[in-house]
Every structure is written in C-alpha cells, then in structure tokens.
Design an enzyme around this catalytic site. Structure first.
Site, PDB file in Angstrom:
ATOM      1  N   ILE A  17       0.819  -1.219   0.000  1.00  0.00           N
ATOM      2  CA  ILE A  17       0.000   0.000   0.000  1.00  0.00           C
ATOM      3  C   ILE A  17       0.852   1.269   0.000  1.00  0.00           C
ATOM      4  O   ILE A  17       0.414   2.310  -0.488  1.00  0.00           O
ATOM      5  CB  ILE A  17      -1.005  -0.006   1.178  1.00  0.00           C
ATOM      6  CG1 ILE A  17      -2.104   1.022   0.925  1.00  0.00           C
ATOM      7  CG2 ILE A  17      -0.318   0.235   2.505  1.00  0.00           C
ATOM      8  CD1 ILE A  17      -3.368   0.770   1.670  1.00  0.00           C
ATOM      9  N   GLY A  38       3.291  -4.475  11.109  1.00  0.00           N
ATOM     10  CA  GLY A  38       2.384  -4.673   9.986  1.00  0.00           C
ATOM     11  C   GLY A  38       2.327  -3.475   9.054  1.00  0.00           C
ATOM     12  O   GLY A  38       3.341  -2.815   8.788  1.00  0.00           O
ATOM     13  N   VAL A  39       1.137  -3.181   8.589  1.00  0.00           N
ATOM     14  CA  VAL A  39       0.975  -2.120   7.605  1.00  0.00           C
ATOM     15  C   VAL A  39       1.271  -0.757   8.234  1.00  0.00           C
ATOM     16  O   VAL A  39       1.816   0.139   7.578  1.00  0.00           O
ATOM     17  CB  VAL A  39      -0.425  -2.209   6.955  1.00  0.00           C
ATOM     18  CG1 VAL A  39      -1.523  -1.744   7.855  1.00  0.00           C
ATOM     19  CG2 VAL A  39      -0.459  -1.453   5.647  1.00  0.00           C
ATOM     20  N   ASP A  40       0.973  -0.595   9.505  1.00  0.00           N
ATOM     21  CA  ASP A  40       1.252   0.655  10.211  1.00  0.00           C
ATOM     22  C   ASP A  40       2.753   0.959  10.219  1.00  0.00           C
ATOM     23  O   ASP A  40       3.186   2.075   9.906  1.00  0.00           O
ATOM     24  CB  ASP A  40       0.718   0.546  11.647  1.00  0.00           C
ATOM     25  CG  ASP A  40       0.832   1.848  12.414  1.00  0.00           C
ATOM     26  OD1 ASP A  40      -0.178   2.554  12.503  1.00  0.00           O
ATOM     27  OD2 ASP A  40       1.934   2.162  12.903  1.00  0.00           O
ATOM     28  N   SER A 125      -7.619  -5.021  10.121  1.00  0.00           N
ATOM     29  CA  SER A 125      -7.886  -6.002  11.203  1.00  0.00           C
ATOM     30  C   SER A 125      -7.490  -7.441  10.886  1.00  0.00           C
ATOM     31  O   SER A 125      -7.661  -8.314  11.744  1.00  0.00           O
ATOM     32  CB  SER A 125      -9.364  -5.989  11.641  1.00  0.00           C
ATOM     33  OG  SER A 125      -9.667  -4.856  12.411  1.00  0.00           O
ATOM     34  N   ALA A 128      -2.497  -8.531  12.947  1.00  0.00           N
ATOM     35  CA  ALA A 128      -2.387  -8.690  14.399  1.00  0.00           C
ATOM     36  C   ALA A 128      -3.753  -8.771  15.069  1.00  0.00           C
ATOM     37  O   ALA A 128      -3.898  -9.416  16.106  1.00  0.00           O
ATOM     38  CB  ALA A 128      -1.588  -7.523  14.973  1.00  0.00           C
ATOM     39  N   TYR A 129      -4.768  -8.137  14.493  1.00  0.00           N
ATOM     40  CA  TYR A 129      -6.090  -8.097  15.125  1.00  0.00           C
ATOM     41  C   TYR A 129      -6.941  -9.339  14.850  1.00  0.00           C
ATOM     42  O   TYR A 129      -8.041  -9.470  15.391  1.00  0.00           O
ATOM     43  CB  TYR A 129      -6.842  -6.824  14.743  1.00  0.00           C
ATOM     44  CG  TYR A 129      -6.381  -5.587  15.513  1.00  0.00           C
ATOM     45  CD1 TYR A 129      -5.300  -5.661  16.392  1.00  0.00           C
ATOM     46  CD2 TYR A 129      -7.026  -4.361  15.368  1.00  0.00           C
ATOM     47  CE1 TYR A 129      -4.874  -4.549  17.099  1.00  0.00           C
ATOM     48  CE2 TYR A 129      -6.604  -3.237  16.081  1.00  0.00           C
ATOM     49  CZ  TYR A 129      -5.536  -3.333  16.943  1.00  0.00           C
ATOM     50  OH  TYR A 129      -5.124  -2.227  17.649  1.00  0.00           O
TER      51      TYR A 129
HETATM   52  P1  ADP Z   1      -4.371  -5.043  12.113  1.00  0.00           P
HETATM   53  O1  ADP Z   1      -3.741  -4.731  13.452  1.00  0.00           O
HETATM   54  O2  ADP Z   1      -5.500  -4.100  11.770  1.00  0.00           O
HETATM   55  O3  ADP Z   1      -4.737  -6.474  11.987  1.00  0.00           O
HETATM   56  P2  ADP Z   1      -1.935  -5.413  10.480  1.00  0.00           P
HETATM   57  O4  ADP Z   1      -1.028  -4.353   9.986  1.00  0.00           O
HETATM   58  O5  ADP Z   1      -1.390  -6.389  11.469  1.00  0.00           O
HETATM   59  O6  ADP Z   1      -3.241  -4.649  11.057  1.00  0.00           O
HETATM   60  O7  ADP Z   1      -2.519  -6.228   9.245  1.00  0.00           O
HETATM   61  C1  ADP Z   1      -3.504  -5.761   8.360  1.00  0.00           C
HETATM   62  C2  ADP Z   1      -3.273  -6.354   6.983  1.00  0.00           C
HETATM   63  O8  ADP Z   1      -2.303  -5.568   6.292  1.00  0.00           O
HETATM   64  C3  ADP Z   1      -2.732  -7.781   6.997  1.00  0.00           C
HETATM   65  O9  ADP Z   1      -3.486  -8.538   6.051  1.00  0.00           O
HETATM   66  C4  ADP Z   1      -1.281  -7.613   6.542  1.00  0.00           C
HETATM   67  O10 ADP Z   1      -0.816  -8.751   5.829  1.00  0.00           O
HETATM   68  C5  ADP Z   1      -1.397  -6.433   5.619  1.00  0.00           C
HETATM   69  N1  ADP Z   1      -0.159  -5.679   5.309  1.00  0.00           N
HETATM   70  C6  ADP Z   1       1.019  -5.660   5.979  1.00  0.00           C
HETATM   71  N2  ADP Z   1       1.901  -4.848   5.351  1.00  0.00           N
HETATM   72  C7  ADP Z   1       1.268  -4.329   4.260  1.00  0.00           C
HETATM   73  C8  ADP Z   1       1.631  -3.448   3.199  1.00  0.00           C
HETATM   74  N3  ADP Z   1       2.850  -2.894   3.134  1.00  0.00           N
HETATM   75  N4  ADP Z   1       0.696  -3.160   2.241  1.00  0.00           N
HETATM   76  C9  ADP Z   1      -0.546  -3.689   2.294  1.00  0.00           C
HETATM   77  N5  ADP Z   1      -0.949  -4.539   3.265  1.00  0.00           N
HETATM   78  C10 ADP Z   1      -0.053  -4.854   4.241  1.00  0.00           C
END
Ligand code: ADP
Length: 180
Positions: A17, A38-40, A125, A128-129
């Site tokens: 993303i 993760g994505v954050d 979500s 990790a969620y």
């Molecule tokens: P949450 O705490 O809301 O579950 P996460 O970041 O742990 O958030 O995961 C949310 C989704 O984002 C997961 O499916 C993960 O595989 C995905 N993800 C992680 N990194 C990226 C990225 N760079 N671009 C898009 N999606 C990602």
C-alpha cells in the site's frame, strides 16, 4: 480484479500500500495511534517522522475503534493518510462486523470531505487483530459497495492485498457479492 459500481471503480490488487499513487491511503492503526508493526510500521517507515509528529500533535487522545482520522502523508506518493482503527477479533459477537464496516465508511467519508477521488485500503484487522480473512473480505467489500451505490464517489477504491492468500480471499468474496 476490477468491477464498476455505477461510475465508480472498485479494484483489488496484490501489493504494497505504501507504493500506491492515489489521493489517500488508509492505515490500519491502533486506538492510541501509537505506531506498530504490519501495515502501520510500513506506512510510518515510508512516510517518515512527520507522520507520527502530526498524529501526536493533532490527535493526542488517539482514535476510537470504528473511526478514522486524517493526516498528511509525508514522503508517500499519496496526499493523505487516513488512520483507521479496526476491531480486534474476539470471536464475532463483539460488534466486530459493525466496527469494521464503520472504519471503511468513515474513511470513504473522509475521502469525500478532503476532495479525494481515489483511495487505497489495506485489509484492516486481518493481521495482528485476527479478523478471519474471508469474513473481513465479505464485510469490508459489502460496506464499500453500499457506500459507492449510495454516494457515487470516490471514483476509485482500491484494496491493496498483501500476498496471494489475501488477494484470493478478496476476489472470491467480490465475485460472490456481485452475483447476489
Ligand atoms: P491489524 O492490526 O489491523 O490487523 P496489520 O497491519 O497487522 O493490522 O494487518 C492488516 C493487513 O495488512 C494484513 O493482512 C497484513 O498482511 C497487511 N499488510 C502488511 N503490510 C502491508 C503493506 N505494506 N501493504 C498492504 N498490506 C499490508
């Protein structure tokens, strides 16, 4: 995969993303907006430190689950980052669906309020969620489709799925929803 909802394009892609050339990208944040993995983590790394500075300054109390807040996007190609707080999966009886769908709606409202024609979402979500991927796909796509049918904008909504499993789950869910 791509479908049209009226004049709006709803697109699913597999990818990262942080690389998306859209007006707004959505972050899957936690309610303290404290940063995480993760994505954050990926978004904060790619955007640079101004993102966390702005979040701390403008939203010292964080953001409730089911809601989202806006910041600028630092070094990212997007103009804005919408920090959405998804629910932690607790088995399905803790308003998870309602809270997840609320996140997506709030981000689409923020897109319209901020004049964004294009927005990219991760699968909020589902990391990790712990929200099951196939349910997250159905619930989030349904929320977006309903919103686009009602409002006719933004022009482009893209889900950026990280990996083949997530992409496949979203494609199957979208096919089912469009056949209903
Ligand atoms: P949450 O705490 O809301 O579950 P996460 O970041 O742990 O958030 O995961 C949310 C989704 O984002 C997961 O499916 C993960 O595989 C995905 N993800 C992680 N990194 C990226 C990225 N760079 N671009 C898009 N999606 C990602």
């Amino acid at each position: 995969m791509k479908v049209m909802i009226g004049d709006c394009c709803l697109e699913l892609v597999q990818g990262d993303i942080t690389k998306q050339q859209v007006d707004a990208i959505v972050n899957a944040a936690n309610s303290r907006l404290a940063g995480g993995g993760g994505v954050d983590g990926a978004i904060h790394r790619a955007a640079g430190p101004t993102l966390m500075e702005e979040t701390r300054r403008r939203y010292p109390d964080g953001c409730p689950t089911g809601d989202a807040v806006v910041t600028s996007a630092g070094n990212l190609p997007a103009k804005y980052v919408f920090h959405a707080v998804g629910p932690v999966w607790r088995g399905g009886n803790a308003r998870e669906k309602e809270l997840l769908q609320s996140c997506y709606r709030r981000c689409l409202e923020l897109a319209i309020e901020n004049g964004c024609e294009s927005i990219a979402f991760p699968a909020i979500s589902t990391g990790a969620y712990g929200y099951p991927m196939d349910l997250a796909a159905e619930h989030s796509l349904q929320a977006v489709i309903d919103f686009l049918r009602e409002h006719g904008k933004p022009k482009l909504v893209r889900f950026v799925l990280f990996g083949e499993g997530a992409y496949g789950a979203y494609c199957r869910a979208l096919e089912e929803l469009m056949a209903r």
